[in-house]
Design an enzyme around this catalytic site. Structure first.
Site, PDB file in Angstrom:
ATOM      1  CB  SER A 122      -0.858   0.069   1.267  1.00  0.00           C
ATOM      2  OG  SER A 122      -1.689  -1.025   1.360  1.00  0.00           O
ATOM      3  CG  HIS A 143      -3.021  -1.318  -3.513  1.00  0.00           C
ATOM      4  ND1 HIS A 143      -3.785  -0.192  -3.341  1.00  0.00           N
ATOM      5  CD2 HIS A 143      -2.774  -1.798  -2.269  1.00  0.00           C
ATOM      6  CE1 HIS A 143      -3.966   0.005  -2.046  1.00  0.00           C
ATOM      7  NE2 HIS A 143      -3.372  -0.948  -1.381  1.00  0.00           N
ATOM      8  CD  GLU A 155      -5.033   2.100  -6.251  1.00  0.00           C
ATOM      9  OE1 GLU A 155      -5.590   3.195  -6.208  1.00  0.00           O
ATOM     10  OE2 GLU A 155      -4.103   1.784  -5.475  1.00  0.00           O
ATOM     11  CG  ASN A 199      -4.735   3.722   0.122  1.00  0.00           C
ATOM     12  OD1 ASN A 199      -5.945   3.558   0.278  1.00  0.00           O
ATOM     13  ND2 ASN A 199      -3.872   2.742   0.299  1.00  0.00           N
TER      14      ASN A 199
HETATM   15  P1  NAI Z   1      -0.808 -10.216   7.396  1.00  0.00           P
HETATM   16  O1  NAI Z   1       0.062  -9.931   8.555  1.00  0.00           O
HETATM   17  O2  NAI Z   1      -2.189 -10.702   7.603  1.00  0.00           O
HETATM   18  O3  NAI Z   1      -0.070 -11.283   6.450  1.00  0.00           O
HETATM   19  C1  NAI Z   1       1.277 -11.214   6.104  1.00  0.00           C
HETATM   20  C2  NAI Z   1       1.785 -12.642   5.927  1.00  0.00           C
HETATM   21  O4  NAI Z   1       3.073 -12.594   5.327  1.00  0.00           O
HETATM   22  C3  NAI Z   1       1.941 -13.393   7.264  1.00  0.00           C
HETATM   23  O5  NAI Z   1       1.250 -14.634   7.188  1.00  0.00           O
HETATM   24  C4  NAI Z   1       3.446 -13.601   7.371  1.00  0.00           C
HETATM   25  O6  NAI Z   1       3.808 -14.830   8.025  1.00  0.00           O
HETATM   26  C5  NAI Z   1       3.858 -13.622   5.915  1.00  0.00           C
HETATM   27  N1  NAI Z   1       5.271 -13.355   5.676  1.00  0.00           N
HETATM   28  C6  NAI Z   1       6.084 -12.483   6.305  1.00  0.00           C
HETATM   29  N2  NAI Z   1       7.327 -12.548   5.778  1.00  0.00           N
HETATM   30  C7  NAI Z   1       7.286 -13.471   4.783  1.00  0.00           C
HETATM   31  C8  NAI Z   1       8.242 -13.984   3.869  1.00  0.00           C
HETATM   32  N3  NAI Z   1       9.497 -13.553   3.861  1.00  0.00           N
HETATM   33  N4  NAI Z   1       7.840 -14.935   2.990  1.00  0.00           N
HETATM   34  C9  NAI Z   1       6.571 -15.388   2.987  1.00  0.00           C
HETATM   35  N5  NAI Z   1       5.619 -14.921   3.829  1.00  0.00           N
HETATM   36  C10 NAI Z   1       5.978 -13.985   4.715  1.00  0.00           C
HETATM   37  O7  NAI Z   1      -0.779  -8.867   6.512  1.00  0.00           O
HETATM   38  P2  NAI Z   1      -1.853  -8.350   5.429  1.00  0.00           P
HETATM   39  O8  NAI Z   1      -2.785  -7.414   6.074  1.00  0.00           O
HETATM   40  O9  NAI Z   1      -2.345  -9.494   4.652  1.00  0.00           O
HETATM   41  O10 NAI Z   1      -0.903  -7.435   4.502  1.00  0.00           O
HETATM   42  C11 NAI Z   1      -0.006  -7.992   3.570  1.00  0.00           C
HETATM   43  C12 NAI Z   1       0.426  -6.912   2.584  1.00  0.00           C
HETATM   44  O11 NAI Z   1      -0.716  -6.368   1.941  1.00  0.00           O
HETATM   45  C13 NAI Z   1       1.168  -5.732   3.200  1.00  0.00           C
HETATM   46  O12 NAI Z   1       2.126  -5.290   2.278  1.00  0.00           O
HETATM   47  C14 NAI Z   1       0.061  -4.694   3.355  1.00  0.00           C
HETATM   48  O13 NAI Z   1       0.552  -3.383   3.377  1.00  0.00           O
HETATM   49  C15 NAI Z   1      -0.744  -4.954   2.086  1.00  0.00           C
HETATM   50  N6  NAI Z   1      -2.129  -4.496   2.128  1.00  0.00           N
HETATM   51  C16 NAI Z   1      -2.902  -4.684   3.235  1.00  0.00           C
HETATM   52  C17 NAI Z   1      -4.244  -4.270   3.256  1.00  0.00           C
HETATM   53  C18 NAI Z   1      -5.086  -4.485   4.464  1.00  0.00           C
HETATM   54  O14 NAI Z   1      -6.203  -3.928   4.509  1.00  0.00           O
HETATM   55  N7  NAI Z   1      -4.655  -5.265   5.442  1.00  0.00           N
HETATM   56  C19 NAI Z   1      -4.846  -3.603   2.088  1.00  0.00           C
HETATM   57  C20 NAI Z   1      -3.955  -3.522   0.936  1.00  0.00           C
HETATM   58  C21 NAI Z   1      -2.660  -3.931   0.988  1.00  0.00           C
END
Ligand code: NAI
Length: 395
Positions: A122, A143, A155, A199
């Protein structure tokens, strides 16, 4: 153009599991990858739950079953080997630049010559993520909005080095991913700028809200009176919304835009004070409001409060129009229709342009007055807004 059959979703958390689900629904083979079996399994369990719900509702499609789709879902904790037969990696790991750069390079070092790396970041630069990967032309952004199966917007972002072929392939994939609320809206983001489109469009209203929060505190105005100013025209008033999002998250986001867009994004003193004592909003039970009696009790308070006359919703539309015009000036989006459409598909709220076409002169004046009153020059209307030049930039 690369023919895509196999999608590797990296990071099986909140976003990754949503992305994995819609990719399976679209008929792709999907491999879910995370650092530990327990994360992979929990992500796949969420996908299974999602697909079974759709099956029960009869919305998976003729003759399509959840178990048939799940049979096309693989699991792995080893990116370097799992990427060998991936056509595209959609990355949803933690929001940390060094981690994203590392997994991007692992993808390019070990994947097939055509593999694409699409980041769901994001707040991070796509160009920066791909720059040392060895194949920055095959790196782009995709995105998504949370929850992925429900929110229509995706996006697709061009980094400075993204090739046309990579961008077109990512656009095609995005278009194929189904959405429960109707047709997907795919917004091409033509320049790698902070906040992309949706955003970014919504970010500077925070400058205004933060100013209001401090004004209210200084003048001893109760929070519910600020929320009453919204007069039920927003799903939640600004104080309730801030508590709901989390005051720590607000500070985090403001910090990002303060660094990348303008120092005027400095968060309100009162928000920093609340966070310092651990009052982060709804999630800790206390923020602007006491949440121990639930949201209904807060809504009741707002309903009975006398408006403070401090917060003006029209100002936020003017601020959004100005930001939308900056997005156009910088060439991030090709026209205002896609900006308004993306906002509706990503935020469920209308964008500023349809109202702005008839109001830009009045709104430009309001923004200059707001800049004078707050000392925040970021509010000053940009050339494209003042001149009304944006009205000729529909497409
Ligand atoms: P989350 O914390 O639910 O999931 C992240 C996952 O990535 C975890 O399961 C973690 O174990 C895993 N992970 C960490 N390092 C890793 C690696 N080296 N290799 C493989 N897996 C790894 O986070 P979420 O909310 O799903 O966010 C993920 C991405 O999406 C971030 O970049 C966030 O900024 C982006 N994002 C999030 C939104 C939201 O509303 N939560 C909306 C749009 C984008």
């Amino acid at each position: 153009m690369v023919e895509v059959k196999n999608i590797l979703v990296l990071g099986a958390g909140l976003m990754g599991s949503g992305i994995g689900q819609v990719a399976l629904q679209a008929g792709y083979n999907v491999t879910m990858v995370d650092v530990d079996d327990k994360f992979v399994n929990s992500g796949v369990a969420k996908i299974e739950e999602g697909l079974k719900k759709l099956e029960a509702k009869g919305t998976l499609g003729e003759g399509v079953t959840a178990s048939a789709l799940l049979a096309k879902c693989n699991k792995s904790t080893n990116l370097a080997s799992a990427v060998k037969n991936a056509d595209i990696v959609i990355e949803a790991v933690v929001e940390k630049m060094d981690v994203k750069q590392k997994v991007c390079k692992t993808t390019m070092d070990n994947g097939p010559k055509h593999v694409i790396f699409a980041s769901n970041t994001s707040t991070m630069s796509i160009t920066e993520i791909g720059k040392d990967s060895g194949a920055p032309d095959r790196v782009c952004g995709m995105h998504f909005f949370n929850p992925v199966p429900l929110m229509r917007c995706i996006e697709v972002i061009k980094g400075a080095n993204t090739s046309e072929e990579t961008f077109e392939t990512a656009m095609k994939i995005a278009e194929k991913l189904p959405c429960l609320r109707g047709q997907r809206l795919i917004a091409p983001v033509l320049k790698d700028k902070p906040g992309f489109i949706v955003n970014r469009l919504n970010a500077p209203a925070q400058i205004y809200l933060n100013w209001i929060f401090d004004q209210a505190k200084e003048k001893g105005i109760a929070w519910e009176r600020i929320d009453a100013d919204a007069g039920g025209k927003m799903p939640m008033g600004p104080c309730t919304l801030a508590d709901y999002v989390g005051l720590d998250t607000m500070i985090h986001v403001a910090g990002y835009y303060k660094e990348t867009l303008s120092p005027d994004f400095e968060p309100a003193k009162v928000v920093k004070e609340l966070v310092a004592v651990g009052n982060l909003g709804a999630k800790t039970g206390k923020g602007f409001y006491d949440w121990s009696k639930g949201r209904d009790a807060i809504s009741e308070k707002v309903k009975n409060a006398q408006p403070a006359g401090l917060f003006n919703l029209e100002n936020t539309m003017a601020i959004m129009l100005n930001e939308g015009c900056r997005i156009l000036e910088e060439g991030v989006a090709s026209g205002f229709k896609i900006i308004d459409d993306a906002n509706m598909a990503g935020m469920n709220t209308p964008g500023p342009f349809s109202g702005g076409k008839n109001n830009y002169e009045k709104w430009s004046k309001m923004l200059n007055e707001l800049a004078d009153a707050t000392g925040k020059n970021y509010f000053r209307p940009c050339e494209l807004m003042k001149s009304g030049g944006f009205t000729k930039m529909r497409k």
